[in-house]
Scaffold this active site. Sequence first.
Site, PDB file in Angstrom:
ATOM      1  N   GLY A  28       0.834  -1.189   0.000  1.00 64.12           N
ATOM      2  CA  GLY A  28       0.000   0.000   0.000  1.00 64.12           C
ATOM      3  C   GLY A  28       0.868   1.237   0.000  1.00 64.12           C
ATOM      4  O   GLY A  28       2.067   1.175   0.276  1.00 64.12           O
ATOM      5  N   TYR A  29       0.240   2.349  -0.282  1.00 66.92           N
ATOM      6  CA  TYR A  29       0.961   3.607  -0.437  1.00 66.92           C
ATOM      7  C   TYR A  29       0.525   4.620   0.607  1.00 66.92           C
ATOM      8  O   TYR A  29      -0.664   4.879   0.785  1.00 66.92           O
ATOM      9  CB  TYR A  29       0.749   4.156  -1.851  1.00 66.92           C
ATOM     10  CG  TYR A  29       1.469   3.312  -2.860  1.00 66.92           C
ATOM     11  CD1 TYR A  29       2.772   3.591  -3.224  1.00 66.92           C
ATOM     12  CD2 TYR A  29       0.865   2.176  -3.395  1.00 66.92           C
ATOM     13  CE1 TYR A  29       3.453   2.786  -4.114  1.00 66.92           C
ATOM     14  CE2 TYR A  29       1.545   1.357  -4.283  1.00 66.92           C
ATOM     15  CZ  TYR A  29       2.834   1.673  -4.638  1.00 66.92           C
ATOM     16  OH  TYR A  29       3.516   0.858  -5.506  1.00 66.92           O
ATOM     17  N   LEU A  30       1.524   5.197   1.289  1.00 64.01           N
ATOM     18  CA  LEU A  30       1.275   6.277   2.230  1.00 64.01           C
ATOM     19  C   LEU A  30       1.322   7.617   1.518  1.00 64.01           C
ATOM     20  O   LEU A  30       0.745   8.589   1.986  1.00 64.01           O
ATOM     21  CB  LEU A  30       2.309   6.256   3.361  1.00 64.01           C
ATOM     22  CG  LEU A  30       2.425   4.948   4.141  1.00 64.01           C
ATOM     23  CD1 LEU A  30       3.474   5.071   5.238  1.00 64.01           C
ATOM     24  CD2 LEU A  30       1.091   4.533   4.713  1.00 64.01           C
ATOM     25  N   GLU A  81      -3.419   4.376   1.365  1.00 58.36           N
ATOM     26  CA  GLU A  81      -4.489   4.630   0.410  1.00 58.36           C
ATOM     27  C   GLU A  81      -5.097   3.287   0.009  1.00 58.36           C
ATOM     28  O   GLU A  81      -4.414   2.275   0.003  1.00 58.36           O
ATOM     29  CB  GLU A  81      -3.930   5.354  -0.826  1.00 58.36           C
ATOM     30  CG  GLU A  81      -3.344   6.720  -0.506  1.00 58.36           C
ATOM     31  CD  GLU A  81      -2.737   7.398  -1.717  1.00 58.36           C
ATOM     32  OE1 GLU A  81      -3.155   7.108  -2.853  1.00 58.36           O
ATOM     33  OE2 GLU A  81      -1.835   8.229  -1.519  1.00 58.36           O
ATOM     34  N   ASN A 143       2.513   0.955 -10.137  1.00 54.23           N
ATOM     35  CA  ASN A 143       1.726   0.390  -9.044  1.00 54.23           C
ATOM     36  C   ASN A 143       0.981   1.464  -8.253  1.00 54.23           C
ATOM     37  O   ASN A 143      -0.177   1.278  -7.896  1.00 54.23           O
ATOM     38  CB  ASN A 143       2.627  -0.410  -8.107  1.00 54.23           C
ATOM     39  CG  ASN A 143       2.939  -1.785  -8.633  1.00 54.23           C
ATOM     40  OD1 ASN A 143       2.451  -2.772  -8.119  1.00 54.23           O
ATOM     41  ND2 ASN A 143       3.759  -1.871  -9.671  1.00 54.23           N
TER      42      ASN A 143
END
Length: 157
Positions: A28-30, A81, A143
């Site tokens: 996941g992406y911060l 996110e 990604n």
Amino acid sequence: MAQEIERKFLVVGNAWRNLASAKHLCQGYLSTVKERTVRIRICDDKAWITIKSTNRGITRTEFEYSIPVADARHMLTHMAEQPIIEKYRYCIPLNGLIWEIDEFLGVNQGLIVAEVELNHTDEHIIFPDWIGQEVSDDPRYFNNNLVRKPFTSWHKS
């Protein structure tokens, strides 16, 4: 500080499937702003935080550090996110390079991409038969962009 030099391709056919076993990745992406991405990834009993700069062609700066799996799970659940990217990764050594094939799951089901990291931008590559169109410069396949616009939604646009 590390430089990442990476090319990305669509995968054709299934000839690659018997060349390696899969590992399940959850990431996941911060942060997914253009100037930087901050990614949390878990694979088996290991986790990492990775910070990457904006792409300059096929090159960008990358920092990656191991973190506790419990911390990574918390960040993925409470801070990242959505949706979380899930995929199977196959690592295939071939002609002196390591090909990483990502077979995406969930909202990105149906997308299969091969990436290869290079030592320099003009490094010669011997392409296996299962490598298709290059998508290194197409941001849809990054990604971090698959979080905002998943592959399964592309046909609806």
